[in-house]
Design an enzyme around this catalytic site. Structure first.
Site, mmCIF file in Angstrom:
data_model
loop_
_atom_site.group_PDB
_atom_site.id
_atom_site.type_symbol
_atom_site.label_atom_id
_atom_site.label_comp_id
_atom_site.label_asym_id
_atom_site.label_seq_id
_atom_site.Cartn_x
_atom_site.Cartn_y
_atom_site.Cartn_z
ATOM 1 N N THR A 190 0.827 -1.203 0.000
ATOM 2 C CA THR A 190 0.000 0.000 0.000
ATOM 3 C C THR A 190 0.863 1.256 0.000
ATOM 4 O OG1 THR A 190 -1.757 -1.172 1.154
ATOM 5 C CG2 THR A 190 -1.811 1.225 1.287
ATOM 6 N N HIS A 246 1.767 1.975 -3.448
ATOM 7 C CA HIS A 246 0.664 2.626 -4.168
ATOM 8 C C HIS A 246 0.556 4.095 -3.779
ATOM 9 C CE1 HIS A 246 -0.352 -1.212 -5.680
ATOM 10 N NE2 HIS A 246 -0.956 -1.667 -4.605
#
Lengths: 372, 372, 372, 372
Positions: free
Chosen positions: D61, D64
């Protein structure tokens, strides 16, 4: 003891040349005792397998039957060949049997169920209302041959010894008890380190308990518990079970207790040592009714109690097969004695002494370890 | 009795004009009895709500507290305002409270939990090891006002009467017990038709049991059981519970028993009447330890026993809200008496007589049914 | 329609005098269509029952078989007598059958399972890897007589009509779907109001859902949903399902969706309307693969999806028997048409039109309602 | 890498002498990138702990977020300090905090939940509708200090390394996924051997799976899977997953699949390789919606699919604590890199390359392994 994993060297008895009679351990008449007799070799009826018995385990129930306790007197109809834990080689398939062939090495579920009662029709055959038990209600496996329903046969994992395959029935009791509630990542205690208790230690560890504690009053059995890799053993003749558990769990208490002793004290201690919301799974049979402080030990704690009998058919066998077949579970430390079946009464005496784990019998004509 | 579903006509007491003292039912000192006293109106501390009490239920526990039984003597620290079942209108929100506003009609979970113990951190706050109980350990709702943690408040469904909203706490006991095992399509018995037993009949029916049977020894209570729509009632002073159940279930036995009486006989009969593999969920508190034939009633039958305490927080309240809010469940037949709170000791006497279902109290200054 | 609950006035055909041939609806050859033919009366083999068919239900699968869709073409081996939903009277018991006697009125599980695969041996016969289906793989019940394994027979509750008894197989699909997750006290939606969807509405209500909503695009079907006592119906041709559900549940969303339509939109809407942590149980068969926004609809919501096939054997039948036998569940509003079996192709046309709930057929020689 | 299990040699920063500013990895503005900045040291608000960060894990994450994908752009409100996996030492307890003291070594649940929504009130805080995430919505742990709600802190087991304690958050994802269905005695596959997949292999083994298989397309990752003791690894760039599984399970198929890749092919293969009635637990996030043959892969097989998010609070943490604390689970082979936090962007590059398991960062002023 010399475990054997191979059957290929065993003499194959073809139907044509098979003897008409065989040796067997028989409860011949009501009353104490058991005798070794020459009896007819059974035939494989429709849907049945005829097995040449390779190894058989002796159970506490066999001790009760020999002693002819009240339960035995009310249940057995002599003459009956004893023995409900065994592994055999298929020598004949009765009509209508599919999925088995001569030479298959099979362990057996001992409960022959009716398939018609409410329990059976809802996947709960282990509590069938019309159960007949091999070696109790029907001739069993303390013999050179035994006929069993093919529906009760389970092809034993290829990688395990004959002795281990012989005791899948009682091992299944341990699996059934352990799997009755959460195990993975849990802190579990086994109270009572007889053979099934010893198995349960191994099962709980293999099946993912975080910590497995074991209690008993016998130094001999606690030593076996250590060999089964219990994380800690508790000698309840000298230590407080709840206090010791509290230390071992950082004050949290147990997630589950697998009660294998039938002792009222073990059950009360087990409940006291559970965390609130924990579970107690009961397999050990108390000798008689006993009382409990329900409020303090059950209701205020929000505990769940399971009565456990038999093995789930055949979910328990699948679980057992996976645990044994993958090598995760090794029951050998609990298999303390291998003896000729001829010495059945010596095995019973050994059990009575308490200085034995599981005793495995080798039928006549087979050499223990001869082919290992 | 005149149930009221509306609070809009009740006088709204603003903080500014609220009196400094109020009437309350107080356990003033160790020993039997309880008194009505003038006590300070509590304030809503941080995270708390101040409620104007609208209705309150009297519980068997209140009877024990008045009688000062051993449990009460060991637990209560007088003085304490009694009352752990009640509905109130929010009149003040303490600092940090969100989700509630003055005028909200809320029923209350009586267990104030610690949120820190293992049980609390795993969603099992109903068995919190540090539970404090409103009306037992902390001032409760037999008063004109009560302060409660906002976390314990539940906005009552708009469609139910004040009397029904007042008894959501004990109704939650019934829901928790019933929902502890399978209900949908099951044959269930409720043993013991006191208020929670009566609620359990309604709950089991509303929640999808196929058939609900109820047992008691009191004709008065069995009549209430019929009014709660039990499919059959069993007077165990005259009939054998297991035999009657056998007839009623076509020989199959029960899927579940909800034990509400605390009677050893009821528990043994309940176990005997279960089908193999059934469940017994225990809420009723036995007066003292008692013995059980574990082998015959629990182990050989493969039964599961649940100890039940409190209500799952707040899953039980969601279930209750849905059942009441949808109109599926109507508890009114079990609410037999509505009385002024001033007559608290009369209510206790009524409970002691056994000729009452749930008794609901109306605080000072409110008219029962006056606004209905 | 004139439901009949009695079989006693039906002519009893003794084996001796039974005709050698009978009328049946037969898929005679690969390709579209089906014909009514004179075929031999089957015999009850070992473990089988010969039934005189009393009523039979027409299923969407029968429509596919008549139309000879890809699935049918790949599966059926003509000639085969169709019909997998039916009730019959036992006229002959094959060898080895116990528990049934001539005159018994039995409904039938259509899945004939192998009893040997992993699924069968673990109580999951509904997903047996070797299932053969009556009326698909084996001659079925659109005939005057049918032979079925006794293990597939279920004695129908005495209090229900022949028409209701005829449709226990598809009703069991609804029960299996509904019982796959929590029901009691839950807010449930049924998406798709064909016959099984209509049954599911009744089942969810009888089994204790707090509120049951139903959706479809057909006014005719939504009207039937209302007759099955749906708490609200949602016409998804005109309304947003998730929005309407949000209103109906006070913003909470659904606890469960029973998907009966096979429509991708219904499945997506169902997932969108679930509360976080809810469940979607899928029985309706989509026509082809379709895509899903897994992150938004499944993973971030922590949803559980169940694929549902057949009926749990025989737990589903026990549940169904209890719900029907207690009178909690009444499926009659969903049984819209009763027709002579001779008019099978008219029944298929009716199904194709969409203006039918469940259509029940009356075999040759029986008068619909004649004995009612 | 030099794991450290001790914190006692770390310099204790007293509140009095603590600096006013600190180094942190900050998403300073919308758009790609992240920077290391000097920011104010946070204070421990009411109910909060101030932690000195000891180690922090880098998550996909975070990659991202650095790349500023659509999800990040829609969710983050810069500036925000990143980092949602970390272990720290308590240096200050905010008002109202109980149960923690300075010096405690705590790992943190990253989901800050509302405690008010339906999910939260029913023990399902992991799907709270109002979740805020540390390092995403609220300043996180890629810094020298971080303030966290005490309710999110978990005292890490004393026996594990700081690196292991740092990654309990993603390890909890693996535990949550594995524990979503049966594990004990089961045959399980993990599809996708990124860090959480690698953890899941270890978890499934420690938690009692009989056999654990792992699949990926990267030789590097499959090698790590072997080091985590997968029973077999499957390179799906060269082998058919369903075929290989069939061989490995003796034709039975898998009991469960833990899907960690987000790959449509992995999910389809996983479903195809499940036994009928098995379960697929989905944690990996697909990049976009994709289609499935629902009939063949889900409905006809009677499969259950779980969407998994976060960790059960705090049941998952208890399970993890038990598995790590007992030594059953060792995650070290999956912790391939330990780097200074200053080199955060290098860590991100390493993740992007695919040639890393879990990367752990050491904050400024601490020496990796210096105190080990």
């Amino acid at each position: 003891m010399n475990p054997t994993t191979e059957t290929r060297d065993l003499p194959r008895t073809s139907t044509a040349t098979r003897a008409r009679t065989m040796r067997a351990v028989v409860k011949a008449a009501a009353g104490a005792g058991a005798e070794i007799r020459e009896v007819p070799v059974p035939a494989a009826g429709p849907g049945e397998l005829l097995l040449r018995v390779l190894r058989a385990g002796v159970c506490g129930t066999d001790l009760h039957i020999v002693e002819w306790d009240r339960w035995s007197a009310g249940r057995l109809k002599p003459p009956v060949t004893l023995g409900h834990e065994f592994v055999g080689e298929v020598v004949e398939c009765g009509s209508g049997v599919t999925g088995f062939a001569p030479g298959d090495r099979v362990s057996c579920e001992s409960h022959i169920i009716c398939n018609h009662c409410l329990a059976c029709r809802t996947g709960n055959g282990h509590v069938c209302e019309n159960t007949r038990i091999l070696g109790v209600d029907v001739n069993g496996g303390f013999a050179q041959f035994v006929a069993v329903p093919a529906a009760n046969a389970w092809r034993a994992p290829a990688n395990i010894s004959l002795e281990a395959a012989a005791v899948m029935e009682p091992l299944g009791n341990a699996v059934h008890t352990a799997f009755a509630g959460p195990l993975s990542g849990c802190n579990i205690a086994v109270t009572g380190c007889g053979p099934i208790g010893l198995f349960a230690i191994g099962v709980a560890r293999a099946a993912g308990a975080a910590r497995v504690f074991a209690s008993d009053v016998s130094a001999y059995r606690l030593d076996l518990a250590r060999k089964m890799n219990a994380d800690a053993v508790i000698d309840v003749s000298r230590e407080s079970f709840p206090e010791r558990v509290r230390e071992l769990t950082g004050g949290n208490g147990l997630d589950g207790v697998l009660e294998m002793s039938g002792s009222p004290a073990a059950m009360r201690d087990g409940l006291a040592a559970l965390r609130n919301g924990g579970r107690l799974s009961l397999l050990g049979l108390p000798k008689e009714p006993f009382e409990l402080d329900w409020n303090r030990l059950v209701i205020f704690k929000g505990v769940t109690i399971h009565g456990i009998i038999g093995r789930r058919m055949f979910e328990t066998w699948v679980q057992m097969d996976n645990l044994l077949g993958s090598g995760r579970l090794d029951v050998r430390p609990a298999l303390t004695h291998v003896m000729p079946m001829e010495k059945f009464l010596d095995a019973i005496a050994l059990l009575r002494s308490g200085n034995a784990g599981k005793v495995v019998l080798v039928p006549w004509g087979l050499e223990a370890g001869g082919s290992a």
